[in-house]
Write an enzyme that holds these catalytic residues in place. Sequence first.
Site, PDB file in Angstrom:
ATOM      1  N   LYS A  35     -50.003  11.931 -18.282  1.00  0.00           N
ATOM      2  CA  LYS A  35     -49.746  11.794 -16.843  1.00  0.00           C
ATOM      3  C   LYS A  35     -49.484  13.183 -16.239  1.00  0.00           C
ATOM      4  CE  LYS A  35     -44.830  11.001 -17.551  1.00  0.00           C
ATOM      5  NZ  LYS A  35     -43.652  10.356 -17.001  1.00  0.00           N
ATOM      6  N   TYR A 262     -37.430  40.149   0.591  1.00  0.00           N
ATOM      7  CA  TYR A 262     -36.720  39.424   1.646  1.00  0.00           C
ATOM      8  C   TYR A 262     -35.215  39.427   1.393  1.00  0.00           C
ATOM      9  CZ  TYR A 262     -41.019  37.213   3.399  1.00  0.00           C
ATOM     10  OH  TYR A 262     -42.236  36.963   3.940  1.00  0.00           O
TER      11      TYR A 262
END
Length: 376
Positions: A35, A262
């Site tokens: 999955k 940042y």
Amino acid sequence: MPLSWVEIDLAALRHNFQEASRRLGDRTLVVGVVKSDAYGHGMVPVSRELVACGARFLAVSKYWEAQELRERGVRVPVIVLLGLEPEEVEEALHQDVRPVLFRSDHARMIHSAAVRAGRKAKVHVKVDTGMGRLGIPMDEVPAFLDEMATLEGLDIEGVISHFAVADESDKSYCEDQVQCFRSVLQTFHQRGIEVRYAHISNSAGLLDLPHAHFQLVRPGIMLYGSQPSSELLRPADLKPVMTFKSRILQLKSMHAGRPIGYGRTYVTHAPTRVATIPVGYDDGYSRLLSNRGVVLIRGVRAPVVGRVSMNMITVDVTHIPEVAQDDEVVLLGRQGDDRITADGLADLCSTISYEVYCSIGKHHHKLFIDGAGGET
Ligand SMILES: Cc1ncc(COP(=O)(O)O)c(C=O)c1O
């Protein structure tokens, strides 16, 4: 040449499958859990390799994943762990998928479609033995079976449950779950339902609870090369399958006292060589690795300095004198004698290796290699 990419080592996958198989008796078959794009490793190529190794079933979460496997020629039975939606039932019947069943309205819907198609639908009934997530509660199993007895379009091929804490060292709760599971199987037997495949074990159950193997086991994470947790009593010898690579986009020298990234969360405290690498949180490199992550360049560890941004990170390479632009960078996996592990990255982000693999695998071009043999 891509800016960043993921390499998937199929030889390591085979090794891990063999490690799983080695722990199993003759009557237990492997369901390869593929999955979520095989935990980010590439569902179709991984499935093909697992089937070639001897996986007799595959498991996915959603029907469209099973559809994709069929379209790409993967033929083994596929268990759909989250069951089927109404619009999927007709087609699913012709695709030999095995929905997990946990609702009586779904049971009726699949039964009706099977009767219309003149066939029986193979299903795996999910029972909640203690996970508290998906599955029929223990005390509702008899009533569910009363109803199932009227639905001749269904063939109950399997009974499934799931462990909550198989990866912890204290196995007492698992033992309670195994006991509940056995009592459920007994109930099926007493009703004349002979279940061919009972399954409850994930990787941790496969490794630590040999008496809980039944006819099928459902390993996921161990196939991809990580232990389910550090608490396992019988860890396996596993090889990581995924490597995450990039290269240095720009190299520069900065004076002392200069901010990086940042928020200016890092300020150079001495003359510093900084490498900018084109990988960020959009590439599955978590922002939580800001000022904490480490990458490998020329086999040497280089710390992330400043914030991880959407598409870039910056690392301090002052201590790697021969470093050059375009040098290969390993963000996960081996380079030289050192390795960045998914568990290591996960610890820094307060998560688990599963999430690291899924996030990194999601956005990347994958290169399938075969051990030392190179690209496939
Ligand atoms: C129902 C079910 N079975 C098996 C697995 C495989 O678990 P693991 O990756 O821990 O082996 C999962 C994974 O989440 C699952 O949800």
